[in-house]
Design a protein around this motif. Structure first.
Motif, PDB file in Angstrom:
ATOM      1  N   ALA A  30      46.267  75.902  58.611  1.00  0.00           N
ATOM      2  CA  ALA A  30      45.553  76.500  57.523  1.00  0.00           C
ATOM      3  C   ALA A  30      45.042  77.825  57.848  1.00  0.00           C
ATOM      4  O   ALA A  30      44.923  78.708  56.896  1.00  0.00           O
ATOM      5  CB  ALA A  30      44.164  75.609  57.674  1.00  0.00           C
ATOM      6  N   GLU A  31      44.874  78.031  59.174  1.00  0.00           N
ATOM      7  CA  GLU A  31      44.512  79.341  59.532  1.00  0.00           C
ATOM      8  C   GLU A  31      45.851  80.430  58.997  1.00  0.00           C
ATOM      9  O   GLU A  31      45.399  81.637  58.558  1.00  0.00           O
ATOM     10  CB  GLU A  31      44.383  79.617  61.040  1.00  0.00           C
ATOM     11  CG  GLU A  31      43.202  78.827  61.520  1.00  0.00           C
ATOM     12  CD  GLU A  31      42.913  78.852  63.053  1.00  0.00           C
ATOM     13  OE1 GLU A  31      42.064  78.216  63.545  1.00  0.00           O
ATOM     14  OE2 GLU A  31      43.851  79.851  63.811  1.00  0.00           O
ATOM     15  N   PHE A  32      47.087  79.996  59.241  1.00  0.00           N
ATOM     16  CA  PHE A  32      48.002  80.760  58.973  1.00  0.00           C
ATOM     17  C   PHE A  32      48.386  80.935  57.356  1.00  0.00           C
ATOM     18  O   PHE A  32      48.477  82.307  56.948  1.00  0.00           O
ATOM     19  CB  PHE A  32      49.483  80.104  59.524  1.00  0.00           C
ATOM     20  CG  PHE A  32      49.820  80.543  60.837  1.00  0.00           C
ATOM     21  CD1 PHE A  32      50.525  81.760  61.033  1.00  0.00           C
ATOM     22  CD2 PHE A  32      49.902  79.823  61.771  1.00  0.00           C
ATOM     23  CE1 PHE A  32      50.817  82.137  62.367  1.00  0.00           C
ATOM     24  CE2 PHE A  32      50.336  80.093  63.043  1.00  0.00           C
ATOM     25  CZ  PHE A  32      50.884  81.443  63.356  1.00  0.00           C
ATOM     26  N   ARG A  33      47.738  79.975  56.705  1.00  0.00           N
ATOM     27  CA  ARG A  33      47.766  80.210  55.245  1.00  0.00           C
ATOM     28  C   ARG A  33      46.788  81.227  54.936  1.00  0.00           C
ATOM     29  O   ARG A  33      46.876  81.753  53.968  1.00  0.00           O
ATOM     30  CB  ARG A  33      47.650  78.924  54.563  1.00  0.00           C
ATOM     31  CG  ARG A  33      48.770  77.803  54.479  1.00  0.00           C
ATOM     32  CD  ARG A  33      48.655  76.537  53.716  1.00  0.00           C
ATOM     33  NE  ARG A  33      47.579  75.913  53.843  1.00  0.00           N
ATOM     34  CZ  ARG A  33      47.708  74.664  55.097  1.00  0.00           C
ATOM     35  NH1 ARG A  33      48.790  74.637  55.358  1.00  0.00           N
ATOM     36  NH2 ARG A  33      46.606  73.972  55.112  1.00  0.00           N
ATOM     37  N   GLU A  34      45.763  81.026  55.367  1.00  0.00           N
ATOM     38  CA  GLU A  34      44.570  81.772  54.863  1.00  0.00           C
ATOM     39  C   GLU A  34      44.874  83.420  55.560  1.00  0.00           C
ATOM     40  O   GLU A  34      44.601  84.360  54.872  1.00  0.00           O
ATOM     41  CB  GLU A  34      43.284  81.459  55.768  1.00  0.00           C
ATOM     42  CG  GLU A  34      41.959  82.256  55.170  1.00  0.00           C
ATOM     43  CD  GLU A  34      41.778  81.747  53.919  1.00  0.00           C
ATOM     44  OE1 GLU A  34      41.070  82.867  53.372  1.00  0.00           O
ATOM     45  OE2 GLU A  34      42.020  80.841  53.356  1.00  0.00           O
ATOM     46  N   ALA A  35      45.431  83.356  56.401  1.00  0.00           N
ATOM     47  CA  ALA A  35      45.691  84.882  57.314  1.00  0.00           C
ATOM     48  C   ALA A  35      47.004  85.407  56.104  1.00  0.00           C
ATOM     49  O   ALA A  35      46.966  86.614  55.794  1.00  0.00           O
ATOM     50  CB  ALA A  35      46.279  84.983  58.663  1.00  0.00           C
ATOM     51  N   ASN A  36      48.048  84.555  55.862  1.00  0.00           N
ATOM     52  CA  ASN A  36      48.945  84.996  54.936  1.00  0.00           C
ATOM     53  C   ASN A  36      48.478  85.517  53.599  1.00  0.00           C
ATOM     54  O   ASN A  36      48.881  86.394  53.039  1.00  0.00           O
ATOM     55  CB  ASN A  36      49.989  83.730  54.529  1.00  0.00           C
ATOM     56  CG  ASN A  36      51.294  84.310  53.910  1.00  0.00           C
ATOM     57  OD1 ASN A  36      51.705  85.282  54.436  1.00  0.00           O
ATOM     58  ND2 ASN A  36      51.971  83.350  53.233  1.00  0.00           N
ATOM     59  N   LYS A  37      47.472  84.763  53.312  1.00  0.00           N
ATOM     60  CA  LYS A  37      46.943  85.082  51.712  1.00  0.00           C
ATOM     61  C   LYS A  37      45.983  86.638  52.109  1.00  0.00           C
ATOM     62  O   LYS A  37      46.254  87.509  51.054  1.00  0.00           O
ATOM     63  CB  LYS A  37      45.511  84.185  51.567  1.00  0.00           C
ATOM     64  CG  LYS A  37      46.203  82.885  50.820  1.00  0.00           C
ATOM     65  CD  LYS A  37      45.228  81.844  50.504  1.00  0.00           C
ATOM     66  CE  LYS A  37      45.695  80.690  50.195  1.00  0.00           C
ATOM     67  NZ  LYS A  37      44.433  79.503  49.731  1.00  0.00           N
ATOM     68  N   LYS A  38      45.272  86.804  53.038  1.00  0.00           N
ATOM     69  CA  LYS A  38      44.792  88.126  53.325  1.00  0.00           C
ATOM     70  C   LYS A  38      45.766  89.236  53.303  1.00  0.00           C
ATOM     71  O   LYS A  38      45.667  90.154  53.119  1.00  0.00           O
ATOM     72  CB  LYS A  38      44.052  87.952  54.715  1.00  0.00           C
ATOM     73  CG  LYS A  38      42.581  86.974  54.560  1.00  0.00           C
ATOM     74  CD  LYS A  38      41.757  87.117  55.567  1.00  0.00           C
ATOM     75  CE  LYS A  38      40.651  86.160  55.866  1.00  0.00           C
ATOM     76  NZ  LYS A  38      39.660  86.128  56.993  1.00  0.00           N
ATOM     77  N   ILE A  39      46.764  88.864  54.193  1.00  0.00           N
ATOM     78  CA  ILE A  39      47.976  90.089  54.399  1.00  0.00           C
ATOM     79  C   ILE A  39      48.524  90.305  52.991  1.00  0.00           C
ATOM     80  O   ILE A  39      48.692  91.699  52.491  1.00  0.00           O
ATOM     81  CB  ILE A  39      49.005  89.413  55.267  1.00  0.00           C
ATOM     82  CG1 ILE A  39      48.765  89.400  56.583  1.00  0.00           C
ATOM     83  CG2 ILE A  39      50.209  90.281  54.913  1.00  0.00           C
ATOM     84  CD1 ILE A  39      49.501  88.627  57.440  1.00  0.00           C
ATOM     85  N   GLN A  40      48.611  89.299  52.044  1.00  0.00           N
ATOM     86  CA  GLN A  40      49.191  89.552  50.744  1.00  0.00           C
ATOM     87  C   GLN A  40      48.212  90.425  49.771  1.00  0.00           C
ATOM     88  O   GLN A  40      48.445  91.150  49.278  1.00  0.00           O
ATOM     89  CB  GLN A  40      49.521  88.239  49.868  1.00  0.00           C
ATOM     90  CG  GLN A  40      50.724  87.420  50.383  1.00  0.00           C
ATOM     91  CD  GLN A  40      50.881  86.107  49.924  1.00  0.00           C
ATOM     92  OE1 GLN A  40      50.049  85.702  48.996  1.00  0.00           O
ATOM     93  NE2 GLN A  40      52.128  85.592  50.268  1.00  0.00           N
ATOM     94  N   ALA A  41      47.090  90.286  50.025  1.00  0.00           N
ATOM     95  CA  ALA A  41      45.666  90.804  49.266  1.00  0.00           C
ATOM     96  C   ALA A  41      45.837  92.515  49.670  1.00  0.00           C
ATOM     97  O   ALA A  41      45.770  93.138  48.938  1.00  0.00           O
ATOM     98  CB  ALA A  41      44.544  90.120  49.475  1.00  0.00           C
ATOM     99  N   LEU A  42      45.777  92.483  51.164  1.00  0.00           N
ATOM    100  CA  LEU A  42      45.974  93.791  51.683  1.00  0.00           C
ATOM    101  C   LEU A  42      47.146  94.641  51.121  1.00  0.00           C
ATOM    102  O   LEU A  42      47.282  95.697  51.042  1.00  0.00           O
ATOM    103  CB  LEU A  42      45.992  93.912  53.255  1.00  0.00           C
ATOM    104  CG  LEU A  42      44.565  93.613  53.942  1.00  0.00           C
ATOM    105  CD1 LEU A  42      44.827  92.995  55.440  1.00  0.00           C
ATOM    106  CD2 LEU A  42      43.604  94.349  53.612  1.00  0.00           C
ATOM    107  N   GLU A  43      48.453  93.930  51.133  1.00  0.00           N
ATOM    108  CA  GLU A  43      49.492  94.640  50.614  1.00  0.00           C
ATOM    109  C   GLU A  43      49.576  95.167  49.282  1.00  0.00           C
ATOM    110  O   GLU A  43      49.933  96.135  48.917  1.00  0.00           O
ATOM    111  CB  GLU A  43      50.846  93.689  51.000  1.00  0.00           C
ATOM    112  CG  GLU A  43      51.226  93.529  52.115  1.00  0.00           C
ATOM    113  CD  GLU A  43      52.362  92.487  52.302  1.00  0.00           C
ATOM    114  OE1 GLU A  43      52.880  92.256  53.424  1.00  0.00           O
ATOM    115  OE2 GLU A  43      52.588  91.572  51.347  1.00  0.00           O
ATOM    116  N   ALA A  44      48.799  94.212  48.256  1.00  0.00           N
ATOM    117  CA  ALA A  44      48.592  94.462  46.906  1.00  0.00           C
ATOM    118  C   ALA A  44      47.539  95.672  47.048  1.00  0.00           C
ATOM    119  O   ALA A  44      47.937  96.535  46.237  1.00  0.00           O
ATOM    120  CB  ALA A  44      48.043  93.383  46.306  1.00  0.00           C
ATOM    121  N   ALA A  45      46.490  95.677  47.677  1.00  0.00           N
ATOM    122  CA  ALA A  45      45.499  96.665  47.614  1.00  0.00           C
ATOM    123  C   ALA A  45      46.242  97.946  47.904  1.00  0.00           C
ATOM    124  O   ALA A  45      46.148  99.105  47.642  1.00  0.00           O
ATOM    125  CB  ALA A  45      44.435  96.568  48.530  1.00  0.00           C
TER     126      ALA A  45
END
Length: 441
Positions: free
Chosen positions: A401-416
């Motif tokens: 669950a933590e990895f999935r959440e971290a992955n989502k945040k990384i994807q959001a940062l990459e998009a930003a």
């Protein structure tokens, strides 16, 4: 490689046997590259998950009850309590004997998927991962792509809902115009699947169902085979079973049978089986192949994977001895040279005869499935009541669950970051434009 007397140009046969072969074989593909022929898949199966809301406090007691039920049911099947603890231990029967090399590769593959956040807990199964690795000759990149395509297909096709929600009311009508079904087991203990292609009436089939519904029915049968037939056969044979022996009776089949709807159905079923249920075919016997079929076969085999072709044996009208080498006469219908009629069911292909309909075995499977978490802990730790194993599973799920959440945040940062790059580029262009404007005064 075996070559039949009936047609030495089209018969391809290798491997499969009784599941006890050692080592891999090689087969040349049409592109000239050599593909590996792996030994039979029989190494592990995974019980389907049960109710996730069951109170965890009863796990230890339920695990003990499961052990007792398994012991008592095993005795009914002709085993003994000593055979469970020694020759045929729970771990061997349920988990299969794993090849250490395969186990190391599967673990690496599991870690790769896990770290990339691409391994859903319900599909974190040794056997499933091994199938996709074997499918792509243990190439991690190709196996990962195939596995992810499989997960997307299951989601898009809503496979998990099919056993509960899909009702194939036209089952009996379909059986009449498309004779097919599971019937008994081979000498190793694998389920035997039979089709009488020469008796298929495609026009009538399309009157009672659609090609899309038939394909969904096929998926439901594949799910039943993975989740019920293989486990039941494993318990009956007291060794791991994870593949099917198939027989196609093509008496009377020729080019005229390969119409547009027939081609669509064949290609759709082939796509489903090869892409999403890999490594489930042990051997395929095509019998009663006449001259018409031999012409058709040359066209059909172009759609088949090289490794699948290597498991196929095309035979003419003198095939009985070949089948009896692999399947006992009691498990072969009379129309294939066996001694079974299943008269009580209206015919062998209507009976669904096999260990999966044995009440003692189904009760055993239900008992084990009810304590699925305990069985998983036993596989890893050799103890159905292992608190350490349970705690480790909880930690793994939390980390996932933590990895999935971290992955989502990384994807959001990459998009930003990409958006910021675009804005900076536009600002740079505006600055250059301003600099190029001549200033007066």
């Amino acid at each position: 490689m075996y070559k039949s007397k009936e047609d030495r140009d089209i018969v391809i046969s290798k491997g499969g046997g009784d599941g006890d072969g050692d080592g891999d074989g090689d087969v040349a593909s049409s592109s000239g590259k050599t593909k590996i022929l792996h030994p039979p898949i029989e190494s592990h199966w995974h019980l389907p998950p049960q109710d996730k809301h069951r109170p965890s406090s009863s796990m230890s007691n339920l695990g003990l009850k499961t052990m007792i039920k398994f012991r008592d049911s095993f005795k009914k099947l002709g085993g003994s309590s000593s055979s469970i603890s020694s020759n045929k231990s729970l771990k061997t029967v349920l988990g299969g004997v794993r090849d250490p090399k395969d186990e190391n590769v599967v673990e690496c593959f599991r870690e790769l998927l896990f770290l990339e956040g691409q391994l859903p807990p319900q599909h974190n199964d040794y056997h499933t991962l091994l199938r996709f690795l074997r499918m792509r000759d243990f190439d991690f990149t190709k196996a990962k792509d195939a596995f992810l395509s499989y997960l997307k297909w299951r989601e898009d096709y809503m496979v998990d809902a099919i056993p509960k929600e899909f009702k194939f009311e036209e089952y009996e009508a379909v059986k009449k115009c498309y004779p097919h079904g599971y019937h008994g087991v081979d000498r190793y203990g694998r389920p035997v699947y039979i089709e009488r292609i020469g008796m298929v009436d495609l026009n009538k089939l399309l009157q009672v169902t659609t090609l899309q519904r038939f394909a969904k029915y096929h998926v439901s049968e594949q799910e039943k085979t993975l989740n019920l037939r293989y486990p039941a056969c494993s318990l009956a044979a007291k060794r791991h079973v994870a593949s099917t022996t198939s027989i196609l009776d093509v008496n009377g089949v020729g080019l005229a049978n390969f119409s547009k709807p027939a081609r669509y159905l064949f290609m759709e079923i082939q796509k489903i089986d090869s892409n999403y249920y890999p490594e489930t075919l042990n051997r395929l016997f095509i019998v009663n192949a006449g001259s018409g079929f031999k012409m058709l076969w040359k066209a059909v085999k172009a759609f088949l994977d090289t490794r699948t072709l290597a498991k196929i044996q095309v035979l003419g009208y003198n095939y009985q001895s070949n089948l009896l080498d692999v399947v006992d006469q009691s498990n072969l219908p009379t129309f294939l040279g066996g001694g079974c009629t299943c008269s009580d069911y209206g015919g062998c292909l209507l009976s669904d005869k096999g260990p999966w309909n044995n009440p003692d075995i189904t009760e055993m499977l239900q008992a084990i499935s009810a304590d699925n978490n305990g069985v998983n802990n036993y596989e890893e730790n050799g103890n159905l009541d292992s608190d350490e194993g349970l705690l480790r599973n909880i930690k793994i799920k939390a980390l996932e669950a933590e990895f999935r959440e971290a992955n989502k945040k990384i994807q959001a940062l990459e998009a930003a970051l990409e958006e910021a790059k675009i804005v900076l580029k536009e600002l740079g262009q505006q600055v250059e434009e301003l600099r190029s404007i001549p200033w007066e005064g």
